[in-house]
Design an enzyme around this catalytic site. Sequence first.
Site, mmCIF file in Angstrom:
data_model
loop_
_atom_site.group_PDB
_atom_site.id
_atom_site.type_symbol
_atom_site.label_atom_id
_atom_site.label_comp_id
_atom_site.label_asym_id
_atom_site.label_seq_id
_atom_site.Cartn_x
_atom_site.Cartn_y
_atom_site.Cartn_z
ATOM 1 N N ASP A 48 -5.704 6.648 11.844
ATOM 2 C CA ASP A 48 -5.786 6.304 10.421
ATOM 3 C C ASP A 48 -6.923 5.303 10.179
ATOM 4 O O ASP A 48 -6.746 4.288 9.508
ATOM 5 C CB ASP A 48 -4.451 5.726 9.939
ATOM 6 C CG ASP A 48 -4.352 5.654 8.411
ATOM 7 O OD1 ASP A 48 -5.121 6.375 7.738
ATOM 8 O OD2 ASP A 48 -3.520 4.882 7.894
ATOM 9 N N VAL A 57 3.584 -5.841 2.923
ATOM 10 C CA VAL A 57 3.298 -6.874 3.916
ATOM 11 C C VAL A 57 3.749 -8.228 3.375
ATOM 12 O O VAL A 57 3.464 -8.578 2.229
ATOM 13 C CB VAL A 57 1.796 -6.930 4.265
ATOM 14 C CG1 VAL A 57 1.526 -8.015 5.312
ATOM 15 C CG2 VAL A 57 1.322 -5.573 4.776
ATOM 16 N N LYS A 105 5.104 -6.264 8.293
ATOM 17 C CA LYS A 105 4.899 -5.082 7.461
ATOM 18 C C LYS A 105 6.141 -4.221 7.513
ATOM 19 O O LYS A 105 6.603 -3.842 8.595
ATOM 20 C CB LYS A 105 3.681 -4.274 7.930
ATOM 21 C CG LYS A 105 3.395 -3.056 7.049
ATOM 22 C CD LYS A 105 2.030 -2.453 7.349
ATOM 23 C CE LYS A 105 1.667 -1.378 6.341
ATOM 24 N NZ LYS A 105 0.296 -0.861 6.538
ATOM 25 N N GLY A 138 3.664 0.869 2.933
ATOM 26 C CA GLY A 138 4.517 -0.281 3.184
ATOM 27 C C GLY A 138 4.133 -1.525 2.415
ATOM 28 O O GLY A 138 3.175 -1.531 1.636
ATOM 29 N N GLY A 158 0.830 -1.188 0.000
ATOM 30 C CA GLY A 158 0.000 0.000 0.000
ATOM 31 C C GLY A 158 0.864 1.236 0.000
ATOM 32 O O GLY A 158 2.065 1.178 -0.276
#
Length: 297
Positions: A138, A24, A39, A22, A19
Amino acid sequence: MEGETLDGRYKLGEELGRGAHGVVYKATDLEAGAEVAVKLLRGPIQGAPEAAARLLREAQALASLWGTSVLRVHAAGPSPEGGVFVVTELVEGESLEAHLQDLAVFDDRLSSYNLLTLLDPIARALHTAHAQGLLHRDVKPANVFLVSPERGGGVRLLDFGVAPVLGAEALRASDTLRGSACYVAPEAWHDGALDHRADVYAFGALVFRALAGRPPFQGESAADLAEATQRAPRPRLSPLRADLAPEIDAWAERALAADPNQRFPYIPTLWNDLIRVMMNGRGPSADRVRQTFRLPG
């Protein structure tokens, strides 16, 4: 990165996704012999090893939230490239954002019953966190994860504690169409201290997105989005959802209020008022809401 071992313990496997902030990986905890997720955060945290220590402190504070829908964080540390890695429990399924996009292909939306069922554990987790002085910062559909039935089902709230490490600027600069910026509270567009009401706004924006099929505010640029979030009239849901009671517009206006003092003060007040509105809706989904959910008092 596949095959690399972090901290002498976490051996990276296949990439699971990436994303704005970062990548994963599926990984193996060599000490525990268990599968985990790792991550790797990137961006403005590069070259800042103190970010790893801060993230680890956040993870330790979040241990008090185990038992809620918050994704379990096992460890955090500096990566070889100068960034930060986070080790969490491994879950399989899809994000709420992906699920909403799948529905949109068929011009469909979450029903009132399905929305309340999916997000009730998230509302409870946020309330528990806020009661302990912890903010998410977030909250967005991409950070709500729907666990596959084969893995036990349920939902998880991801990336708790990551936002302070990334910094507010990174969140505001993300994709203005579907990313974090669409869920940033009006007051968060200006640097300064935030309280739990920023999460209240973001959660309200998430609910709006799930019901309307789009975020409450959009813009061609971050500046346009900031302007709309802070000054544009609050959007209405009733023209888009005939199955919902007309009071949904008053709910949205308060949930998305530009002034934090005019907003729902807490997640439970926002959530209980949403349940009340959903109970007053029409159709089979509203019937299920009335049969399943109860309001306090």
